[in-house]
Design an enzyme around this catalytic site. Structure first.
Site, PDB file in Angstrom:
ATOM      1  N   CYS A   1       0.844  -1.201   0.000  1.00  0.00           N
ATOM      2  CA  CYS A   1       0.000   0.000   0.000  1.00  0.00           C
ATOM      3  C   CYS A   1       0.883   1.257   0.000  1.00  0.00           C
ATOM      4  O   CYS A   1       1.530   1.555  -0.996  1.00  0.00           O
ATOM      5  CB  CYS A   1      -0.964  -0.044   1.175  1.00  0.00           C
TER       6      CYS A   1
ATOM      7  N   HIS B   1      -3.673  -5.163   0.672  1.00  0.00           N
ATOM      8  CA  HIS B   1      -3.117  -5.648   1.944  1.00  0.00           C
ATOM      9  C   HIS B   1      -3.192  -7.175   1.985  1.00  0.00           C
ATOM     10  O   HIS B   1      -4.206  -7.743   2.398  1.00  0.00           O
ATOM     11  CB  HIS B   1      -3.887  -5.051   3.122  1.00  0.00           C
TER      12      HIS B   1
ATOM     13  N   GLU C   1      -1.912  -9.148   4.021  1.00  0.00           N
ATOM     14  CA  GLU C   1      -1.829  -9.681   5.382  1.00  0.00           C
ATOM     15  C   GLU C   1      -3.178  -9.853   6.061  1.00  0.00           C
ATOM     16  O   GLU C   1      -3.279 -10.588   7.050  1.00  0.00           O
ATOM     17  CB  GLU C   1      -0.934  -8.772   6.241  1.00  0.00           C
TER      18      GLU C   1
ATOM     19  N   SER D   1      -0.491 -14.705  37.558  1.00  0.00           N
ATOM     20  CA  SER D   1      -1.870 -14.229  37.526  1.00  0.00           C
ATOM     21  C   SER D   1      -2.867 -15.327  37.197  1.00  0.00           C
ATOM     22  O   SER D   1      -4.053 -15.189  37.474  1.00  0.00           O
ATOM     23  CB  SER D   1      -2.010 -13.109  36.483  1.00  0.00           C
ATOM     24  N   GLY D   2      -2.397 -16.398  36.562  1.00  0.00           N
ATOM     25  CA  GLY D   2      -3.301 -17.449  36.117  1.00  0.00           C
ATOM     26  C   GLY D   2      -3.667 -17.324  34.662  1.00  0.00           C
ATOM     27  O   GLY D   2      -4.296 -18.221  34.096  1.00  0.00           O
TER      28      GLY D   2
ATOM     29  N   VAL E   1      -2.693 -16.854  30.487  1.00  0.00           N
ATOM     30  CA  VAL E   1      -1.834 -17.679  29.641  1.00  0.00           C
ATOM     31  C   VAL E   1      -0.398 -17.157  29.611  1.00  0.00           C
ATOM     32  O   VAL E   1       0.549 -17.949  29.574  1.00  0.00           O
ATOM     33  CB  VAL E   1      -2.420 -17.782  28.208  1.00  0.00           C
ATOM     34  N   ASP E   2      -0.207 -15.840  29.668  1.00  0.00           N
ATOM     35  CA  ASP E   2       1.153 -15.299  29.588  1.00  0.00           C
ATOM     36  C   ASP E   2       1.985 -15.679  30.808  1.00  0.00           C
ATOM     37  O   ASP E   2       3.075 -16.246  30.687  1.00  0.00           O
ATOM     38  CB  ASP E   2       1.119 -13.774  29.448  1.00  0.00           C
ATOM     39  N   SER E   3       1.480 -15.337  31.999  1.00  0.00           N
ATOM     40  CA  SER E   3       2.265 -15.607  33.207  1.00  0.00           C
ATOM     41  C   SER E   3       2.368 -17.103  33.485  1.00  0.00           C
ATOM     42  O   SER E   3       3.378 -17.578  34.014  1.00  0.00           O
ATOM     43  CB  SER E   3       1.670 -14.878  34.413  1.00  0.00           C
ATOM     44  N   SER E   4       1.338 -17.874  33.118  1.00  0.00           N
ATOM     45  CA  SER E   4       1.392 -19.322  33.337  1.00  0.00           C
ATOM     46  C   SER E   4       2.413 -19.982  32.413  1.00  0.00           C
ATOM     47  O   SER E   4       3.179 -20.862  32.832  1.00  0.00           O
ATOM     48  CB  SER E   4       0.008 -19.941  33.125  1.00  0.00           C
TER      49      SER E   4
END
EC number: 6.3.5.2
Length: 540
Positions: free
Chosen positions: A103, A190, A192, A244-245, A247-250
């Site tokens: 673009c 685009h 993507e 925290s429980g 997905v990231d911190s787990s």
């Protein structure tokens, strides 16, 4: 509550310099302000090739040092003929690296190489059929007439020397262009976005056939390298992690525990605003099933005390963030000392905020300020950790893949997004113990009914909201005057935009019947059918 922390920063994105073996083959995206720049990087990574987003200001010399296999110029809101339009270093055309302009990126390429761009007689927005004039190279295996997503008010009016047209649409004569000899390509659409049916095929052609990359960016290889890098960095030092429980911190906890075992200390601060049974289940899962020790801190009374009389949502966030820091500081001092803080920083955080605080003696990044999804403030100046951030090269969908790879159960991997302040911002008005109990019970019913019908993974988020008003109702022969509950159920790919979900009527009926009959203090259930935009997913 997502207590994974990230550095507060204000500078332009900088490259992640500490490339491992996985990133030796890299596609660089130069960002000109497109809302889709991150999406381009994700699409490249879906082909199992590493990619990064850098500022359009990145010099050609810096790019040469990074030695990319290819460069992509993103779209953007500007016109190339504007006085204030962003331009890249013109020396990039002499790097001898394949370049794809998307673009605005295509228009910039044309403009800087001797062609012309002007305001189009008719702008082109939305879906358009792509008519292919040259089905080789970039457009191999892209079907003639395929749908591509357009969003432009300017068009190429004169081609640069050495370029030819690869494809056109009914309104755009130069929809795809190329200088094959120099491996310079441009597309006005685009590729993507999901609306571009042949977009992924085009991206794969650029990555594999033109840039000649190999598929080395895999989940298994990332996990192996991340564990090796954590061990090399941390050595025998102690590491603190705020769990925290989510997905990231787990995922971070699982990965760190695999790497360093008991050198890791996980802290879970229960602020009292989580969903029903979540704190107890989380701690039990980690300690008994995963065999990862968790230091549980019950701070419910402290957080509830600071909510007295507070109705403004931003003030709620500020107080919760400030109190979290106080509790975190006290806990870390009691359990410490620690040398490292494990952060759940993801790649979008790096893009949005790339400032670094560097220890002048060791050269390592240190945590002076932290930011979470509830906008916490800064750590005290004398509480300094070195950072270990093994997920900082990953997008959210890649974190889920890593989570599965290291053994995280599906119920956590697929956990729906939950705001940092928790139920405190799903209760409009003042947060009280009674209102928290009402909302917890109602929210549990929503999740139970959605889960029982196998619909949980169909929705981005499904939850209940408690309004600070009451409505008249009738139960039996008695008049009631009780709270209404709002159901908020949406579909989304990334949370940036969302559509209200067309939930089957029988599911809505079951949820409503259970809530008004089982939750004391509620006599009405309503369904929010507002998309984002104009609304937001959360009510506060």
């Amino acid at each position: 509550m997502n207590t994974a922390v990230t550095l507060l920063t204000e500078q332009a994105p900088q490259p992640i310099e500490e490339f491992g073996q996985l990133e030796r083959q890299i596609i660089i995206i130069l960002d000109f302000g497109s809302q889709y720049s991150e999406l381009i990087a994700r699409r490249i990574r879906e082909t199992q090739v590493y990619s990064e987003v850098l500022s359009y200001r990145t010099s050609a010399e810096h790019l040469r040092q990074l030695n990319p296999k290819g460069i992509i110029l993103s779209g953007g809101p500007s016109s190339v003929y504007s006085d204030r339009a962003p331009h890249c270093d013109p020396e990039i055309w002499n790097l001898g690296v394949p370049i794809l302009g998307v673009c605005y990126g295509m228009q910039l390429m044309v403009n800087q190489l001797g062609g012309e761009v002007a305001k189009a007689d008719r702008g082109e927005y939305g879906k358009a059929s792509l008519h292919i004039d040259d089905p080789t190279d970039l457009l191999t295996n892209v079907e003639d007439g395929t749908t591509m997503w357009m969003s432009h008010g300017d068009s190429v009016t004169k081609m640069p020397p050495g370029f030819e047209v690869l494809a056109h649409t009914d309104n755009t004569p130069c929809a795809a262009v190329a200088d094959h000899d120099k491996k310079l390509y441009g597309v006005q659409f685009h590729p993507e976005v999901v609306h571009s049916i042949g977009g992924l095929a085009l991206i794969r052609n650029f990555v594999y056939h033109i840039c000649e990359c190999e598929p080395t960016w895999t989940t298994a290889a990332f996990v192996e390298e991340a564990i090796r890098e954590v061990r090399a960095k941390v050595g025998d030092k102690r590491v603190l992690l705020a769990l925290s429980g989510g997905v990231d911190s787990s995922t971070l906890a699982f990965l760190m525990h695999k790497a360093i075992g008991d050198q890791l200390t996980c802290v879970f601060i229960d602020q009292g605003f989580m969903r029903k049974y979540e704190p107890e289940r989380l701690v039990k899962l980690f300690q008994e099933q995963f065999h990862i020790p968790v230091e549980y801190v019950n701070a419910r009374d402290r957080f509830l005390d600071i909510m007295v009389g507070v109705t403004d949502p931003e003030e709620k966030r500020r107080r919760i963030g400030h109190e979290f820091i106080q509790v975190f500081e006290e806990t870390s001092r009691n359990l410490g000392p620690f040398d490292y803080l494990a952060q759940g920083t993801l790649y979008p955080d790096v893009i949005e905020s790339a400032d670094t605080n560097v220890d002048p003696q060791t050269g390592e990044r240190v945590a002076v300020k932290i930011k979470s999804h509830h906008n916490v403030g800064g750590l005290p100046k004398d509480l300094r950790f070195k950072l270990v951030e093994p997920l900082r090269k990953l997008f959210k969908d890649e974190v889920r893949k890593v989570g599965r790879s290291v053994g995280l159960p599906e119920e956590i991997v697929q956990r729906q997004p939950f705001p940092g302040p928790g139920l405190a911002i799903r209760i409009l008005g003042e947060v009280t113990a009674d209102r928290l109990n009402i909302l917890r019970d109602a929210d549990l019913i929503v999740r139970q009914e959605i889960n029982q019908r196998g619909l949980y993974n169909e929705y981005w988020q499904a939850f209940a909201v408690l309004l600070p008003i009451r409505s008249v109702g009738v139960m039996g022969d008695q008049r009631t005057y009780a709270y209404p509950i709002v159901l908020r159920i949406v579909k989304s790919e990334d949370g940036m935009t969302a559509d209200w979900a067309r939930v089957p009527y029988d599911v809505l009926e079951a949820i409503s019947n259970r809530i008004v009959n089982e939750v004391k203090g509620v006599n009405r259930v309503v369904f929010d059918i507002t998309s984002k935009p104009p609304g937001t997913i959360e009510w506060e």
